[in-house]
Design a protein around this motif. Structure first.
Motif, PDB file in Angstrom:
ATOM      1  N   SER A   1     -11.527  -2.487 -14.253  1.00  0.00           N
ATOM      2  CA  SER A   1     -10.941  -1.418 -13.431  1.00  0.00           C
ATOM      3  C   SER A   1     -11.314  -1.560 -11.957  1.00  0.00           C
ATOM      4  CB  SER A   1     -11.382  -0.052 -13.960  1.00  0.00           C
ATOM      5  OG  SER A   1     -12.777   0.144 -13.797  1.00  0.00           O
ATOM      6  N   LEU A   2     -12.518  -2.053 -11.649  1.00  0.00           N
ATOM      7  CA  LEU A   2     -12.918  -2.189 -10.248  1.00  0.00           C
ATOM      8  C   LEU A   2     -12.193  -3.327  -9.530  1.00  0.00           C
ATOM      9  CD1 LEU A   2     -14.836  -0.966  -8.102  1.00  0.00           C
ATOM     10  CD2 LEU A   2     -14.937   0.083 -10.349  1.00  0.00           C
ATOM     11  N   PRO A   3     -12.115  -4.528 -10.122  1.00  0.00           N
ATOM     12  CA  PRO A   3     -11.292  -5.554  -9.467  1.00  0.00           C
ATOM     13  C   PRO A   3      -9.847  -5.122  -9.271  1.00  0.00           C
ATOM     14  CG  PRO A   3     -12.693  -6.555 -11.130  1.00  0.00           C
ATOM     15  CD  PRO A   3     -12.861  -5.076 -11.259  1.00  0.00           C
ATOM     16  N   PHE A   4      -9.284  -4.405 -10.235  1.00  0.00           N
ATOM     17  CA  PHE A   4      -7.924  -3.892 -10.059  1.00  0.00           C
ATOM     18  C   PHE A   4      -7.870  -2.879  -8.911  1.00  0.00           C
ATOM     19  CE2 PHE A   4      -6.624  -5.095 -14.566  1.00  0.00           C
ATOM     20  CZ  PHE A   4      -5.663  -5.995 -14.137  1.00  0.00           C
ATOM     21  N   ALA A   5      -8.886  -2.030  -8.806  1.00  0.00           N
ATOM     22  CA  ALA A   5      -8.927  -1.069  -7.702  1.00  0.00           C
ATOM     23  C   ALA A   5      -8.994  -1.790  -6.357  1.00  0.00           C
ATOM     24  CB  ALA A   5     -10.122  -0.135  -7.871  1.00  0.00           C
ATOM     25  N   ARG A   6      -9.732  -2.870  -6.314  1.00  0.00           N
ATOM     26  CA  ARG A   6      -9.821  -3.640  -5.065  1.00  0.00           C
ATOM     27  C   ARG A   6      -8.475  -4.242  -4.692  1.00  0.00           C
ATOM     28  NH1 ARG A   6     -14.190  -8.536  -4.027  1.00  0.00           N
ATOM     29  NH2 ARG A   6     -14.210  -8.409  -1.746  1.00  0.00           N
ATOM     30  N   LEU A   7      -7.753  -4.757  -5.675  1.00  0.00           N
ATOM     31  CA  LEU A   7      -6.412  -5.283  -5.407  1.00  0.00           C
ATOM     32  C   LEU A   7      -5.492  -4.185  -4.883  1.00  0.00           C
ATOM     33  CD1 LEU A   7      -5.872  -7.619  -8.512  1.00  0.00           C
ATOM     34  CD2 LEU A   7      -6.374  -8.307  -6.165  1.00  0.00           C
ATOM     35  N   ARG A   8      -5.597  -2.984  -5.443  1.00  0.00           N
ATOM     36  CA  ARG A   8      -4.772  -1.880  -4.972  1.00  0.00           C
ATOM     37  C   ARG A   8      -5.144  -1.502  -3.547  1.00  0.00           C
ATOM     38  NH1 ARG A   8      -6.366   2.323  -9.320  1.00  0.00           N
ATOM     39  NH2 ARG A   8      -5.247   3.764  -7.944  1.00  0.00           N
ATOM     40  N   ALA A   9      -6.446  -1.441  -3.258  1.00  0.00           N
ATOM     41  CA  ALA A   9      -6.891  -1.061  -1.916  1.00  0.00           C
ATOM     42  C   ALA A   9      -6.448  -2.086  -0.877  1.00  0.00           C
ATOM     43  CB  ALA A   9      -8.415  -0.920  -1.890  1.00  0.00           C
TER      44      ALA A   9
ATOM     45  N   TRP B   1       1.448  -7.402  -5.953  1.00  0.00           N
ATOM     46  CA  TRP B   1       2.085  -8.427  -6.787  1.00  0.00           C
ATOM     47  C   TRP B   1       1.064  -9.151  -7.663  1.00  0.00           C
ATOM     48  CZ3 TRP B   1       6.921  -8.361  -7.946  1.00  0.00           C
ATOM     49  CH2 TRP B   1       7.851  -7.808  -7.049  1.00  0.00           C
ATOM     50  N   ARG B   2      -0.132  -9.403  -7.127  1.00  0.00           N
ATOM     51  CA  ARG B   2      -1.169 -10.025  -7.961  1.00  0.00           C
ATOM     52  C   ARG B   2      -1.606  -9.057  -9.062  1.00  0.00           C
ATOM     53  NH1 ARG B   2      -4.459 -14.045  -8.741  1.00  0.00           N
ATOM     54  NH2 ARG B   2      -6.619 -13.712  -9.394  1.00  0.00           N
TER      55      ARG B   2
ATOM     56  N   TYR C   1      -1.201   4.628  -9.201  1.00  0.00           N
ATOM     57  CA  TYR C   1      -1.716   3.364  -8.688  1.00  0.00           C
ATOM     58  C   TYR C   1      -1.419   3.207  -7.198  1.00  0.00           C
ATOM     59  CZ  TYR C   1      -2.721   1.424 -13.335  1.00  0.00           C
ATOM     60  OH  TYR C   1      -3.247   1.170 -14.573  1.00  0.00           O
ATOM     61  N   ALA C   2      -0.183   3.505  -6.816  1.00  0.00           N
ATOM     62  CA  ALA C   2       0.204   3.362  -5.417  1.00  0.00           C
ATOM     63  C   ALA C   2      -0.225   4.557  -4.582  1.00  0.00           C
ATOM     64  CB  ALA C   2       1.723   3.175  -5.318  1.00  0.00           C
ATOM     65  N   GLY C   3      -0.181   5.767  -5.169  1.00  0.00           N
ATOM     66  CA  GLY C   3      -0.397   6.977  -4.401  1.00  0.00           C
ATOM     67  C   GLY C   3      -1.832   7.215  -3.997  1.00  0.00           C
ATOM     68  N   GLU C   4      -2.801   6.900  -4.880  1.00  0.00           N
ATOM     69  CA  GLU C   4      -4.188   7.228  -4.562  1.00  0.00           C
ATOM     70  C   GLU C   4      -4.678   6.514  -3.309  1.00  0.00           C
ATOM     71  OE1 GLU C   4      -7.869   8.470  -7.346  1.00  0.00           O
ATOM     72  OE2 GLU C   4      -7.131   6.435  -7.658  1.00  0.00           O
ATOM     73  N   PRO C   5      -4.555   5.182  -3.206  1.00  0.00           N
ATOM     74  CA  PRO C   5      -4.965   4.549  -1.948  1.00  0.00           C
ATOM     75  C   PRO C   5      -4.115   4.995  -0.758  1.00  0.00           C
ATOM     76  CG  PRO C   5      -3.943   2.943  -3.433  1.00  0.00           C
ATOM     77  CD  PRO C   5      -4.157   4.187  -4.227  1.00  0.00           C
ATOM     78  N   PHE C   6      -2.836   5.285  -0.986  1.00  0.00           N
ATOM     79  CA  PHE C   6      -1.960   5.754   0.096  1.00  0.00           C
ATOM     80  C   PHE C   6      -2.443   7.093   0.649  1.00  0.00           C
ATOM     81  CE2 PHE C   6       1.518   8.599   1.260  1.00  0.00           C
ATOM     82  CZ  PHE C   6       2.106   7.904   2.300  1.00  0.00           C
ATOM     83  N   PHE C   7      -2.773   8.038  -0.242  1.00  0.00           N
ATOM     84  CA  PHE C   7      -3.207   9.358   0.217  1.00  0.00           C
ATOM     85  C   PHE C   7      -4.477   9.266   1.053  1.00  0.00           C
ATOM     86  CE2 PHE C   7      -0.989  11.205  -3.720  1.00  0.00           C
ATOM     87  CZ  PHE C   7       0.149  11.493  -2.990  1.00  0.00           C
ATOM     88  N   PHE C   8      -5.427   8.438   0.621  1.00  0.00           N
ATOM     89  CA  PHE C   8      -6.667   8.298   1.387  1.00  0.00           C
ATOM     90  C   PHE C   8      -6.422   7.620   2.736  1.00  0.00           C
ATOM     91  CE2 PHE C   8      -8.896   8.656  -2.825  1.00  0.00           C
ATOM     92  CZ  PHE C   8      -9.687   9.746  -2.495  1.00  0.00           C
ATOM     93  N   ALA C   9      -5.625   6.569   2.726  1.00  0.00           N
ATOM     94  CA  ALA C   9      -5.389   5.829   3.962  1.00  0.00           C
ATOM     95  C   ALA C   9      -4.601   6.645   4.982  1.00  0.00           C
ATOM     96  CB  ALA C   9      -4.660   4.520   3.651  1.00  0.00           C
TER      97      ALA C   9
END
Length: 504
Positions: free
Chosen positions: A138-146, A151-152, A296-304
């Protein structure tokens, strides 16, 4: 040139589309296994699968420790903190999940007996390994999202699902046929027909292992000692998310974990009913995937995006278009339910009446995901946890009350009551702590329109005998036409006007 207020919404939509592509395409391919399971195994055997994956949902939340959200939050702070967030979170996850696996191996026999599966302690060990692999990933996936490497992210998710599908087909179809054709072969001697649904769990474990291998680049160059000073504040922020996640799992999974204990029939019949409900629950998967892709897309978007002047109007616009997409999916499934029902075996179709209820419940869950930014952006995760805990208490009470009376229908209605209540309470708290000008009138209009069109379809098809395909297509086209005129036409007209005014 794109209007500034529209651009971030379009960017979020494109990111959601990529995550959705991996989730929807991958999970849809994975969902094609449901016919394999429901046509291969009786409802009682499939009830075992539903029950174990319900337990897995709870443990997955605990073993992730809320560190995905914590990582997103600390990643946007000062440079030393941002740099230490990933090694702190990943190091803690590795240590905690290793300890969990060792504990499950130690207690596998008594735990299997307590779950009423004596002789299947292997199920406990397999699930412990699956859960550990998924939590660590879950953490490596979170890093990819951030890092917006959608696409990866999508490629690895799809690879995992393709491996799982291939192995399920091999274990449940290819291997038994090969063993029957060549009874003296090594394949026949190794194959164990008594394992049954255990082969489903083996396929999941191997696929999770492949996923970790593909994420290996995200583990390279990590200096875990750099994250040691951050572990305590990171956990202080993240652990309330565990309570939120556990409460969410109570809302989502509790019914399948307790149905066989609360239904007033013999154990075999209770397990059969659990299998029916679990299979019909899968028919609401498109709404679940839509919400998951958005998260997946919204959480990093809301913070950024939180620090920008137009953040709140943008969040309101995101909610508006999310509801449109959710209602569209609700209609796409319910108006064509006569087609979707063939994805499950005939024995399971008696539970189809719960599908619209579950779709609507998951749509309200997505609305809650939108609304929950108030506690994430104001660092009030503990207060957010109390909202989820209260909803979980409601879910427990309603399931205990309604399952003995209504069976799995009571569980479906409990889902809707819980997620609807969470959305209302979160909206009211958001108005106080982080007010966003959500277009409530438009949101309610879309929800009401979806329900009315569904009800009209049931009347025309069920009472008047209209053709379900023609009726469903006409009503879906009617909703799309209405949305195009009332919601998207002004948007495109605004863009056209801006292009006409642009010089050159």
């Amino acid at each position: 040139m794109v209007p500034p207020a529209v651009s971030p919404v379009r960017k979020l939509a494109s990111q959601t589309a990529v995550y959705g592509l991996s989730s929807i395409v991958g999970r849809f391919l994975n969902y094609l296994l449901v016919p394999l399971y429901t046509y291969t195994f009786p409802a009682g055997a499939y009830g075992v699968v539903s029950e174990f994956y319900a337990y897995a949902g709870f443990l997955a939340v605990v073993l992730a420790f809320g560190l995905e959200t914590g990582y997103f939050r600390f990643r946007h702070r000062d440079e030393p903190t941002a740099r230490a967030a990933y090694p702190a979170a990943l190091g803690f996850l590795l240590a905690a999940n290793l300890a969990f696996v060792l504990a499950m191996v130690a207690v596998r026999e008594p735990l299997a007996r307590w779950l009423r599966y004596p002789g299947h302690a292997d199920y406990v060990v397999l699930f412990a390994l699956i859960l550990a692999c998924d939590a660590i990933a879950s953490l490596p996936f979170a890093r990819l999202r951030a890092e917006q490497r959608a696409w990866r992210f999508a490629a690895i998710k799809c690879a995992e699902i393709l491996v799982a599908i291939t192995l399920n087909l091999a274990f449940l179809l290819g291997w038994p046929k090969a063993a029957a054709l060549w009874p003296d072969s090594l394949l026949a001697r190794v194959y164990d027909p008594t394992m049954g649904v255990g082969y489903i769990f083996w396929a999941n474990l191997i696929a999770s292992g492949v996923k970790l291998l593909l994420l290996a680049p995200q583990f390279r160059g990590i200096r875990f000692r750099d994250g040691l000073p951050l572990i305590r504040p990171l956990l202080a922020y993240s652990l309330p998310m565990v309570a939120i996640g556990l409460a969410g799992m109570v809302n989502e999974m509790l019914d399948r974990a307790i149905l066989k204990y609360l239904l007033p029939y013999d154990p075999a019949e209770n397990l059969r009913i659990l299998g029916i409900y679990g299979a019909c629950y899968k028919l609401s998967v498109l709404m679940t995937l839509f919400v998951q892709a958005f998260r997946y897309a919204g959480e990093p978007f809301f913070f950024a995006y939180a620090g920008r002047a137009d953040a709140k109007p943008t969040y309101a616009r995101v909610m508006h278009y999310f509801v449109i997409g959710g209602v569209l999916l609700f209609l796409a499934v319910t108006l064509y339910l006569d087609a979707f029902k063939y994805l499950i075996g005939p024995e399971y179709r008696e539970g189809l009446e719960v599908v619209p209820i579950l779709l609507l419940a998951n749509l309200f869950l997505g609305i809650y995901v939108n609304l929950s930014i108030w506690y994430k952006l104001t660092d009030r995760t503990l207060l957010g946890a109390w909202v989820s805990i209260g909803a979980a208490a409601l879910t427990v009470a309603l399931n205990l009350w309604w399952i003995p009376i209504l069976g799995y229908r009571g569980s479906a209605w409990a889902h809707l009551a819980c997620y609807g209540g969470m959305a209302v309470v979160s909206y009211l708290l958001g108005r106080r702590y982080y007010p966003v000008p959500y277009p409530l009138g438009r949101i309610f209009a879309h929800l009401l329109c979806g329900l009315l069109l569904y009800r009209l379809d049931r009347e025309l098809v069920g009472s008047c005998g209209w053709n379900p395909w023609t009726t469903g297509s006409a009503l879906l086209a009617l909703y799309l036409a209405g949305v195009s005129v009332t919601d998207f036409r002004p948007l495109w007209l605004g863009r056209r006007t801006l292009h006409q005014r642009a010089p050159g």
